[in-house]
Structures are given as structure tokens and as C-alpha cells.
Design an enzyme around this catalytic site. Structure first.
Site, PDB file in Angstrom:
ATOM      1  N   THR A  52      -4.953  -8.001  10.188  1.00 25.01           N
ATOM      2  CA  THR A  52      -5.350  -6.691   9.649  1.00 25.01           C
ATOM      3  C   THR A  52      -4.989  -5.566  10.617  1.00 25.01           C
ATOM      4  O   THR A  52      -4.466  -4.534  10.209  1.00 25.01           O
ATOM      5  CB  THR A  52      -6.870  -6.668   9.373  1.00 25.01           C
ATOM      6  OG1 THR A  52      -7.155  -7.674   8.402  1.00 25.01           O
ATOM      7  CG2 THR A  52      -7.318  -5.321   8.839  1.00 25.01           C
ATOM      8  N   ARG A  96      -0.948 -14.554   4.033  1.00 25.64           N
ATOM      9  CA  ARG A  96      -1.631 -13.775   5.078  1.00 25.64           C
ATOM     10  C   ARG A  96      -0.920 -13.893   6.421  1.00 25.64           C
ATOM     11  O   ARG A  96      -0.876 -12.944   7.189  1.00 25.64           O
ATOM     12  CB  ARG A  96      -3.106 -14.173   5.173  1.00 25.64           C
ATOM     13  CG  ARG A  96      -3.886 -13.489   4.053  1.00 25.64           C
ATOM     14  CD  ARG A  96      -5.348 -13.769   4.055  1.00 25.64           C
ATOM     15  NE  ARG A  96      -6.104 -13.242   5.175  1.00 25.64           N
ATOM     16  CZ  ARG A  96      -6.727 -12.069   5.186  1.00 25.64           C
ATOM     17  NH1 ARG A  96      -6.641 -11.261   4.149  1.00 25.64           N
ATOM     18  NH2 ARG A  96      -7.450 -11.705   6.219  1.00 25.64           N
ATOM     19  N   GLU A 136      -9.131 -10.723  -7.501  1.00 26.17           N
ATOM     20  CA  GLU A 136      -8.235  -9.576  -7.372  1.00 26.17           C
ATOM     21  C   GLU A 136      -7.146  -9.585  -8.448  1.00 26.17           C
ATOM     22  O   GLU A 136      -6.802  -8.540  -8.999  1.00 26.17           O
ATOM     23  CB  GLU A 136      -7.638  -9.547  -5.955  1.00 26.17           C
ATOM     24  CG  GLU A 136      -8.696  -9.229  -4.904  1.00 26.17           C
ATOM     25  CD  GLU A 136      -8.254  -9.430  -3.461  1.00 26.17           C
ATOM     26  OE1 GLU A 136      -9.055  -9.130  -2.562  1.00 26.17           O
ATOM     27  OE2 GLU A 136      -7.112  -9.893  -3.219  1.00 26.17           O
ATOM     28  N   ASN A 146      -1.691  -0.047   7.352  1.00 30.03           N
ATOM     29  CA  ASN A 146      -1.173  -1.386   7.678  1.00 30.03           C
ATOM     30  C   ASN A 146      -0.287  -1.995   6.576  1.00 30.03           C
ATOM     31  O   ASN A 146      -0.133  -3.212   6.487  1.00 30.03           O
ATOM     32  CB  ASN A 146      -2.309  -2.322   8.112  1.00 30.03           C
ATOM     33  CG  ASN A 146      -3.291  -2.610   6.999  1.00 30.03           C
ATOM     34  OD1 ASN A 146      -3.164  -2.074   5.890  1.00 30.03           O
ATOM     35  ND2 ASN A 146      -4.261  -3.460   7.265  1.00 30.03           N
ATOM     36  N   ARG A 206       3.392  -6.763   9.216  1.00 27.48           N
ATOM     37  CA  ARG A 206       2.713  -5.716  10.000  1.00 27.48           C
ATOM     38  C   ARG A 206       3.236  -5.683  11.433  1.00 27.48           C
ATOM     39  O   ARG A 206       3.375  -4.617  12.026  1.00 27.48           O
ATOM     40  CB  ARG A 206       1.205  -5.928   9.972  1.00 27.48           C
ATOM     41  CG  ARG A 206       0.602  -5.665   8.584  1.00 27.48           C
ATOM     42  CD  ARG A 206      -0.842  -6.088   8.545  1.00 27.48           C
ATOM     43  NE  ARG A 206      -1.475  -5.886   7.253  1.00 27.48           N
ATOM     44  CZ  ARG A 206      -2.390  -6.708   6.742  1.00 27.48           C
ATOM     45  NH1 ARG A 206      -2.770  -7.785   7.417  1.00 27.48           N
ATOM     46  NH2 ARG A 206      -2.933  -6.454   5.573  1.00 27.48           N
ATOM     47  N   LYS A 211       0.842  -1.195   0.000  1.00 23.25           N
ATOM     48  CA  LYS A 211       0.000   0.000   0.000  1.00 23.25           C
ATOM     49  C   LYS A 211       0.885   1.256   0.000  1.00 23.25           C
ATOM     50  O   LYS A 211       2.097   1.174   0.195  1.00 23.25           O
ATOM     51  CB  LYS A 211      -0.916  -0.036   1.229  1.00 23.25           C
ATOM     52  CG  LYS A 211      -1.881  -1.244   1.217  1.00 23.25           C
ATOM     53  CD  LYS A 211      -2.762  -1.231   2.457  1.00 23.25           C
ATOM     54  CE  LYS A 211      -3.754  -2.381   2.430  1.00 23.25           C
ATOM     55  NZ  LYS A 211      -4.670  -2.325   3.597  1.00 23.25           N
ATOM     56  N   HIS A 220      -1.662  -5.555   1.600  1.00 26.23           N
ATOM     57  CA  HIS A 220      -2.921  -6.290   1.456  1.00 26.23           C
ATOM     58  C   HIS A 220      -2.621  -7.684   0.934  1.00 26.23           C
ATOM     59  O   HIS A 220      -1.730  -7.858   0.109  1.00 26.23           O
ATOM     60  CB  HIS A 220      -3.840  -5.576   0.450  1.00 26.23           C
ATOM     61  CG  HIS A 220      -4.989  -6.418  -0.010  1.00 26.23           C
ATOM     62  ND1 HIS A 220      -6.171  -6.501   0.689  1.00 26.23           N
ATOM     63  CD2 HIS A 220      -5.117  -7.260  -1.071  1.00 26.23           C
ATOM     64  CE1 HIS A 220      -6.991  -7.355   0.058  1.00 26.23           C
ATOM     65  NE2 HIS A 220      -6.373  -7.817  -1.011  1.00 26.23           N
ATOM     66  N   PHE A 256     -15.365   3.430   7.701  1.00 26.16           N
ATOM     67  CA  PHE A 256     -13.998   3.820   7.348  1.00 26.16           C
ATOM     68  C   PHE A 256     -13.739   3.785   5.839  1.00 26.16           C
ATOM     69  O   PHE A 256     -12.626   4.097   5.405  1.00 26.16           O
ATOM     70  CB  PHE A 256     -12.969   2.954   8.093  1.00 26.16           C
ATOM     71  CG  PHE A 256     -13.047   1.465   7.805  1.00 26.16           C
ATOM     72  CD1 PHE A 256     -12.523   0.918   6.647  1.00 26.16           C
ATOM     73  CD2 PHE A 256     -13.645   0.607   8.726  1.00 26.16           C
ATOM     74  CE1 PHE A 256     -12.586  -0.444   6.386  1.00 26.16           C
ATOM     75  CE2 PHE A 256     -13.711  -0.769   8.470  1.00 26.16           C
ATOM     76  CZ  PHE A 256     -13.178  -1.289   7.301  1.00 26.16           C
TER      77      PHE A 256
END
Ligand code: CMP
Length: 144
Positions: free
Chosen positions: A92, A86, A127, A113, A103, A10, A116, A58
Site C-alpha cells: 500500500t 497484490r 468488490e 498509489n 507501485r 485509480k 487498488h 485520511f
């Protein structure tokens, strides 16, 4: 064919100079890079990517954050890569992420964070198709 997942660094991950370290973690684990780009996503693409979260309070701030700079969308391939990916990213909420995860090592804010990762094989397929053209997915043999 082998399992694939969609991982995206990100804007905060790019801004903090973490691209190399994140790519390195997937390479050293033994996963194969199928595609990667450096791109400034459109609002439309992000709203489609996060369509499931449209009702969340959010959502507007999530889209604004994701528009704050370029991102690095990637496709990684290998055994159990959706679930393992993951785990490598962490939870998350970075505060629930164990040290050793991306993270857990680099973040403390759920709204920033760093990365993704697809939550299932089905979302990975969706995706990957959303972010990449079929012709952008490479085929090559790694030595591992
Ligand atoms: P990601 O794994 O990309 O999936 C959805 C994203 O929404 C998540 O990472 C966070 O960036 C964001 N998100 C989830 N919950 C919250 C929250 N409570 N506040 C702000 N952002 C959130």
C-alpha cells in the site's frame, strides 16, 4: 470456478497514462480479463467501497482523490490471482514496494498509489459485486 480479483486503476494511474502498462502486466503474467470499464465513480460508490476506512483520518482526502478523475475497475481471473495480484501491485505504501511491482516502479506517495487490489477472496467477491453487474462479467476461453 477459477479465482477472481478486483483490480482498479485509480485516477492518478489514469492521469499519468499508465492504463496500458498495468493491463499489460496482468495479461503477460497469464491472467484472464473478465471485465473492465472506464468510469467516473460517484461519492456514494466510493464511500461504500472504502466503508472499512470510514473512521480513518485520511478518509475524506482518500475520497477526494478517488473523485479527482475517471478510474478503470477490472476483474481478473486465474490461479491465486488475489495474492499474486497484490504482489504485482506492491505494498500500500509505495516506499515499501519492491522495484518490479507497479507501485515500486511508478509511485512514491501513499495518497497517490496508482491502483487498488482486493485483499482476500471474500473482499474480491464483495468488490466485484459492488462495481459490476452480473451481465458485465464475460465468459470466454483464453489460449494460455
Ligand atoms: P488501497 O489499496 O486502495 O486501500 C486503501 C487506501 O487508502 C490505500 O490504497 C491508500 O490509497 C489509502 N491509504 C491508506 N493509508 C493511507 C494513509 N496513511 N494516508 C493516505 N491514504 C492512505
Amino acid at each position: 470456478s477459477a479465482e477472481r480479483t478486483f483490480i482498479m486503476i485509480k485516477p492518478d494511474g489514469v492521469q499519468r497514462g499508465l492504463v496500458g502498462q498495468i493491463v499489460q502486466r496482468f495479461e503477460q503474467r497469464g491472467y484472464k480479463l473478465v471485465s473492465m470499464k472506464f468510469t467516473q465513480p460517484t461519492k456514494e460508490l466510493l464511500e461504500e467501497h472504502y466503508a472499512d476506512l470510514k473512521q480513518k483520518g485520511f478518509f475524506p482526502s482518500l475520497i477526494a482523490y478517488m473523485l479527482s478523475g475517471p478510474v478503470v475497475p477490472m476483474v481478473w481471473e486465474g490461479k491465486d490471482v488475489v495474492k499474486q495480484g497484490r504482489q504485482m501491485l506492491g505494498q500500500t505504501n509505495p516506499l515499501a514496494s519492491l522495484p518490479g511491482s507497479i507501485r515500486g516502479d511508478f509511485s512514491i506517495d501513499i495518497g497517490r498509489n496508482i491502483c487498488h487490489g482486493s485483499d482476500s477472496v471474500e473482499s474480491a467477491q464483495k468488490e466485484i459485486a459492488l462495481w459490476f453487474k452480473e451481465t458485465e462479467l464475460t465468459q470466454w476461453k483464453s489460449s494460455t
